[in-house]
Design a protein around this motif. Sequence first.
Motif, mmCIF file in Angstrom:
data_model
loop_
_atom_site.group_PDB
_atom_site.id
_atom_site.type_symbol
_atom_site.label_atom_id
_atom_site.label_comp_id
_atom_site.label_asym_id
_atom_site.label_seq_id
_atom_site.Cartn_x
_atom_site.Cartn_y
_atom_site.Cartn_z
ATOM 1 N N GLY A 45 0.829 -1.194 0.000
ATOM 2 C CA GLY A 45 0.000 0.000 0.000
ATOM 3 C C GLY A 45 0.862 1.241 0.000
ATOM 4 N N ILE A 46 0.387 2.280 -0.660
ATOM 5 C CA ILE A 46 1.061 3.573 -0.583
ATOM 6 C C ILE A 46 0.020 4.639 -0.247
ATOM 7 N N LEU A 47 0.430 5.560 0.606
ATOM 8 C CA LEU A 47 -0.410 6.708 0.925
ATOM 9 C C LEU A 47 0.114 7.912 0.166
ATOM 10 N N LEU A 48 -0.753 8.539 -0.612
ATOM 11 C CA LEU A 48 -0.429 9.823 -1.228
ATOM 12 C C LEU A 48 -1.153 10.884 -0.414
ATOM 13 N N ASP A 49 -0.388 11.611 0.401
ATOM 14 C CA ASP A 49 -0.994 12.586 1.317
ATOM 15 C C ASP A 49 -1.174 13.915 0.591
ATOM 16 N N TYR A 50 -2.178 13.936 -0.252
ATOM 17 C CA TYR A 50 -2.493 15.128 -1.039
ATOM 18 C C TYR A 50 -2.841 16.308 -0.133
ATOM 19 N N HIS A 51 -3.538 16.035 0.965
ATOM 20 C CA HIS A 51 -3.935 17.104 1.883
ATOM 21 C C HIS A 51 -2.713 17.803 2.483
ATOM 22 N N GLU A 52 -1.760 17.034 2.962
ATOM 23 C CA GLU A 52 -0.537 17.617 3.535
ATOM 24 C C GLU A 52 0.236 18.384 2.471
ATOM 25 N N TRP A 53 0.284 17.837 1.277
ATOM 26 C CA TRP A 53 0.982 18.481 0.157
ATOM 27 C C TRP A 53 0.334 19.819 -0.189
ATOM 28 N N CYS A 54 -1.006 19.845 -0.201
ATOM 29 C CA CYS A 54 -1.717 21.098 -0.500
ATOM 30 C C CYS A 54 -1.403 22.168 0.546
ATOM 31 N N ILE A 55 -1.333 21.769 1.800
ATOM 32 C CA ILE A 55 -1.003 22.727 2.855
ATOM 33 C C ILE A 55 0.365 23.346 2.594
ATOM 34 N N LYS A 56 1.334 22.512 2.240
ATOM 35 C CA LYS A 56 2.685 23.002 1.957
ATOM 36 C C LYS A 56 2.716 23.894 0.725
ATOM 37 N N GLN A 57 1.807 23.626 -0.229
ATOM 38 C CA GLN A 57 1.741 24.418 -1.453
ATOM 39 C C GLN A 57 0.941 25.699 -1.271
ATOM 40 N N GLY A 58 0.306 25.836 -0.116
ATOM 41 C CA GLY A 58 -0.552 26.993 0.112
ATOM 42 C C GLY A 58 -1.862 26.927 -0.650
#
Length: 321
Positions: free
Chosen positions: A152-165
């Motif tokens: 399994g892999i988790l793609l943490d799009y939510h965390e990435w969006c936070i970092k991207q603003g």
Amino acid sequence: MADSIPKFTDLPIDKNGPHHNAWGLYGKDDELGTLNRLTDDIVKAASSEIQTGVRIGLDWPLDAQKDLPFFGRQAFHKEVYQKPPRIVNDDRWSFNTQSSTQWDGLRHFAYQKEALFYNGVTIDDIHGTNGKEKSNVNGIGAWTKQGIVGRGILLDYHEWCIKQGREHHAFETGNISAADLKQVAKDQGTEIKFGDIMLIRSGYMVAYNKLSRSEIETARAKQPLTFTGLEQSDETMEFLWSNFSAAGGDHPSFEAWPTQKDWSLHEVMLGGWGMPIGELFDLEAVAAHCKKTAKYSFFLSSEPCNVPGGVASPPNALAIF
């Protein structure tokens, strides 16, 4: 192993069938679809992900949405009762299999225009109507023989969006692109391997948990319901087809809802490829662990309920690190 499947540009396989289908790739009677990618060798290789023994459950409670599930689904109901004169309890559960964390099975969503499920199965084949014999074809029980087990892999799009603003509006129709998901994997340092089981943390659970009951009622009454999810595009389909055995996330529709095309990913993934779609996975604890350890891959074990002819099932899923 990736070279064992046709290229995305070679789809459809059955030229007489709907767009982008892979019918017949594993035989006309196949009921596993892309789970055929989870070979013994791939599962054995995935076991190397177990390094610490940490286990994290991925199922939201069955009653998490209480009496307000989306899409008009029935709420979970539990009755605990005594069995006198002994000091003993039993219980009864009743629920819609898609009112909490779920795998969508191959009976759930057909190609809408053609009215055909995976490998050309019809609604008459399932219900035994118009002269057909009722059957369990494409039932989720077929998946229980070996489960959904692999890397399994988790793609943490939510965390990435936070970092991207970037802002994420979970309850508005919005698109998560394949390009962004690839960038998430790259920025996390996560290598995508053929046969992986991909789970996307979109931020839905974070948004949902902030809502009051009245706000949930308002969102639930909206017609059509609107959610942010995967973009309907050739790029998304190619990304899914070329890499994964199953795919899911923390949101209730997986893809952008309502669809922005005259087709949906549900049609192609379930009806065309037999690729399980996971929805409403609780990814908060596993995301916190992945962030802490900087490791976003794990051994995933999921055993759907053994219900012959079932449409969907709780995943009973564990991430093991």
